[in-house]
Write a protein that holds these residues in place. Structure first.
Motif, PDB file in Angstrom:
ATOM      1  N   ASP A 148       6.361   2.417  -9.512  1.00 19.32           N
ATOM      2  CA  ASP A 148       5.149   3.227  -9.668  1.00 19.32           C
ATOM      3  C   ASP A 148       4.195   3.094  -8.488  1.00 19.32           C
ATOM      4  O   ASP A 148       3.102   3.647  -8.503  1.00 19.32           O
ATOM      5  CB  ASP A 148       4.431   2.886 -10.964  1.00 19.32           C
ATOM      6  N   LEU A 149       4.587   2.366  -7.427  1.00 19.18           N
ATOM      7  CA  LEU A 149       3.746   2.269  -6.227  1.00 19.18           C
ATOM      8  C   LEU A 149       3.786   3.613  -5.496  1.00 19.18           C
ATOM      9  O   LEU A 149       4.763   3.939  -4.823  1.00 19.18           O
ATOM     10  CB  LEU A 149       4.229   1.158  -5.305  1.00 19.18           C
ATOM     11  N   ASP A 150       2.740   4.410  -5.636  1.00 19.63           N
ATOM     12  CA  ASP A 150       2.710   5.714  -4.983  1.00 19.63           C
ATOM     13  C   ASP A 150       1.941   5.633  -3.665  1.00 19.63           C
ATOM     14  O   ASP A 150       1.433   4.577  -3.282  1.00 19.63           O
ATOM     15  CB  ASP A 150       2.123   6.775  -5.909  1.00 19.63           C
TER      16      ASP A 150
ATOM     17  N   ALA B  96      -1.675   4.286  -3.910  1.00 20.94           N
ATOM     18  CA  ALA B  96      -1.762   2.828  -4.061  1.00 20.94           C
ATOM     19  C   ALA B  96      -1.406   2.128  -2.758  1.00 20.94           C
ATOM     20  O   ALA B  96      -2.021   1.118  -2.389  1.00 20.94           O
ATOM     21  CB  ALA B  96      -0.845   2.376  -5.182  1.00 20.94           C
TER      22      ALA B  96
ATOM     23  N   THR C 212      -4.296   2.267  -0.397  1.00 21.84           N
ATOM     24  CA  THR C 212      -5.344   1.323  -0.782  1.00 21.84           C
ATOM     25  C   THR C 212      -5.017  -0.082  -0.291  1.00 21.84           C
ATOM     26  O   THR C 212      -5.917  -0.826   0.119  1.00 21.84           O
ATOM     27  CB  THR C 212      -5.522   1.317  -2.304  1.00 21.84           C
TER      28      THR C 212
ATOM     29  N   GLU D 206      -9.017  -0.753   2.834  1.00 18.21           N
ATOM     30  CA  GLU D 206     -10.007  -0.829   1.772  1.00 18.21           C
ATOM     31  C   GLU D 206     -11.312  -0.228   2.277  1.00 18.21           C
ATOM     32  O   GLU D 206     -11.736  -0.480   3.408  1.00 18.21           O
ATOM     33  CB  GLU D 206     -10.238  -2.282   1.353  1.00 18.21           C
TER      34      GLU D 206
ATOM     35  N   ALA E 294       1.644  -7.893  -3.995  1.00 17.39           N
ATOM     36  CA  ALA E 294       1.918  -6.483  -4.300  1.00 17.39           C
ATOM     37  C   ALA E 294       3.309  -6.092  -3.810  1.00 17.39           C
ATOM     38  O   ALA E 294       4.048  -5.376  -4.497  1.00 17.39           O
ATOM     39  CB  ALA E 294       0.852  -5.594  -3.658  1.00 17.39           C
TER      40      ALA E 294
END
Length: 569
Positions: A206-208, A211, A214, A218, A251
């Motif tokens: 689900d890491l699109d 994301a 980001t 930041e 992550a």
């Protein structure tokens, strides 16, 4: 194919993706691929090809995601490969080694057609001739080239010549203990395709792209000011690097833990990452996750290499296999002087090169220190060299990546110059770019093209590159590089394995271990009846001795910013 055909297919693909109509996405992506290939092939200048490629950045990844959604991992691998490093692939294919085995008449025909094509490209900006005659001549030259290419493709083993690799050709590059792993992020999520010699597996995440962006950068609530993130830390704000990595590595661990599980299940020793887009900027090898109650990084379990594409990996392996018997010759630069105003000299760059030269047989190195490290001297010395070690400042040019380069005493050796004059690198098996930001690639305009120093070195003829993802710390890098070469030269480890071993060694090194290492290093030199070079003993050894005198159990280089920047490509 025309611009209208590409625009129509592009619009259809995005519309189908919005509706999650994955089989439609796959069909539309085929039209995008065909139209883009035809339009890019019709361009004469590299810059024009690059402009055409901008129109399709990210679309191959979306096609791969669609194939994975319908459980077609082989199609996913083909799709993502088709969009990666196309300019590099075109250059490598035109000079691939097995063209030497073509029948004489066909080999001559192809060579002459490609030479006429290159000459026409070089003259394409000349306005002295009649424009219509130029168009007629170029059309004839293109037709001649295309006919020669089709004749080559008709031969067994050459079906993919100057085409994106088919899945069976991709699969042929995988080994049972070292599969290939494609990674691509899309607006819908990420896809990983693991290619083994006998199968392919797809993993969705689900890491699109949102994301991922980001994690990269930041910003404050109004999104007006950059407040942190990995990318600004890697390029400009070294004081942000440690906290950025503290967020990034877990992550990446969440993303790659399922991949690690499959590698474990397949008894893999290593993996070759082929990342797409901005994923190519990330230290994937340091992804952090938990296994059996223990925190691990990916490189603790596996040897990690990177490649711009399966096609470039295939050619690099072919080059390496033909260069195994070449006489060993290292050419290096250490702390070129003078440095530009505002840039500090690298105190440990010359000691780094000195410590490496000390490991080599007498007469097998051509080191260029400080004021001797100029562009003419380096390019002249590189002819016939099998190893290039460049310990100097480097930079990534955000506005024009072709201006990225290595800072020498008389200016910057740019990527553009390397591409224009590749001959000095023709025999180099490994180029170690021990400088800042040497593995950063174009992430704004052409993220799928891997335009940067590593790809430039590969295009120039180098078999493999070790480069850096951010501005490195020259003291820890000097120590890491010394250990890296000890493992290659004394323990006969392959460069990828040696880099992994050296990085883990540096991470775990305590001050007490460092003291023992310095004593061992001195004894080694004494055993060889050689004194430590003055540069090394006066600077690097003294700096390291200062650490030895501190808390014995302290690990001075445990922070990832010290040990994980270097990657093997």
């Amino acid at each position: 194919f025309s611009d209208i055909a590409l625009l129509s297919a592009h619009t259809w693909l995005l519309w189908a993706a919005e509706r999650s109509s994955w089989r439609e996405v796959i069909e539309a992506s085929r039209y995008v691929r065909q139209a883009s290939a035809a339009l890019v092939a019709a361009q004469w200048q590299r810059s024009d090809k690059a402009n055409r490629l901008k129109d399709t950045q990210g679309l191959a990844a979306l096609g791969a995601y669609a194939h994975a959604k319908v459980e077609d991992p082989a199609g996913a691998a083909e799709a993502v490969e088709s969009g990666l490093a196309r300019l590099l692939g075109e250059s490598l294919e035109a000079t691939r080694r097995d063209l030497e085995h073509l029948p004489d008449a066909l080999g001559t025909r192809l060579r002459e057609a490609m030479e006429r094509w290159s000459a026409a490209m070089a003259a394409s900006g000349d306005g002295a001739s009649d424009g219509r005659q130029q168009h007629i001549d170029r059309t004839a030259v293109r037709a001649e080239r295309d006919a020669a290419i089709e004749a080559v493709r008709a031969l067994p083993g050459y079906e993919d010549f100057l085409r994106s690799l088919s899945f069976d050709r991709i699969q042929a590059q995988a080994r049972p203990d070292q599969p290939l792993a494609y990674l691509a992020a899309t607006e819908r999520g990420s896809v990983m395709i693991l290619v083994w010699p006998d199968r392919a597996e797809a993993i969705l995440s689900d890491l699109d792209e949102a994301a991922l962006n980001t994690l990269m950068v930041e910003t404050d609530a109004e999104r007006q000011n950059v407040t942190g993130g990995y990318l600004p830390a890697a390029l400009a704000r070294s004081d942000w690097l440690s906290p950025a990595l503290a967020k990034l590595l877990p992550a990446l661990g969440k993303l790659l833990a399922p991949l690690a599980e499959k590698l474990r299940a397949g008894s893999a020793r290593g993996v070759v990452f082929i990342p797409s887009g901005r994923l190519g900027l990330l230290p994937l090898h340091a992804a952090r996750y938990e296994v059996g109650g223990q925190i691990k990084h990916l490189l603790d379990e596996f040897e990690i290499s990177y490649a711009p594409s399966a096609q470039s990996y295939k050619e690099a392996k072919s080059r390496a296999e033909t260069r195994t018997v070449a006489p060993f010759c290292l050419v290096g630069v250490g702390n070129p002087l003078p440095v530009p105003e505002g840039v500090r000299p690298l105190d440990f760059a010359a000691p780094e090169l000195s410590s490496i030269v000390e490991l080599l047989p007498t007469g097998s190195a051509k080191p260029l220190y400080e004021h001797d490290a100029t562009k003419p001297a380096l390019l002249a010395a590189l002819h016939g060299a099998t190893l290039a070690h460049l310990s100097c400042h480097g930079n990534f040019a955000l506005d024009d990546p072709l201006d990225s380069g290595l800072l020498l005493g008389d200016g910057t050796l740019t990527l553009r110059e390397i591409l224009d004059r590749p001959e000095p690198f023709a025999a180099v098996r490994l180029a170690v770019l021990s400088a800042c930001q040497t593995s950063v690639t174009d992430f704004n305009n052409l993220p799928d093209e891997a335009i940067g120093l590593p790809a430039g070195c590969l295009q120039a003829g180098v078999s493999a590159v070790v480069g850096t993802l951010w501005s490195v710390y020259d003291e820890s890098t000097a120590l890491l590089m010394t250990r890296f070469y000890e493992l290659i030269l004394n323990d006969r480890q392959a460069p990828c394995a040696a880099l992994r071993t050296a990085q883990r060694w540096l991470r775990e090194l305590t001050n007490a271990d460092l003291g023992e290492y310095l004593v061992h290093h001195q004894n080694l030199m004494i055993a060889r009846q050689q004194a430590l070079p003055q540069r090394l003993s006066a600077q690097l050894e003294q700096a390291l001795t200062d650490k030895v005198l501190r808390q014995p159990s302290e690990r001075p280089y445990a922070d990832p910013m010290f040990w994980l920047s270097l990657i093997h490509i």
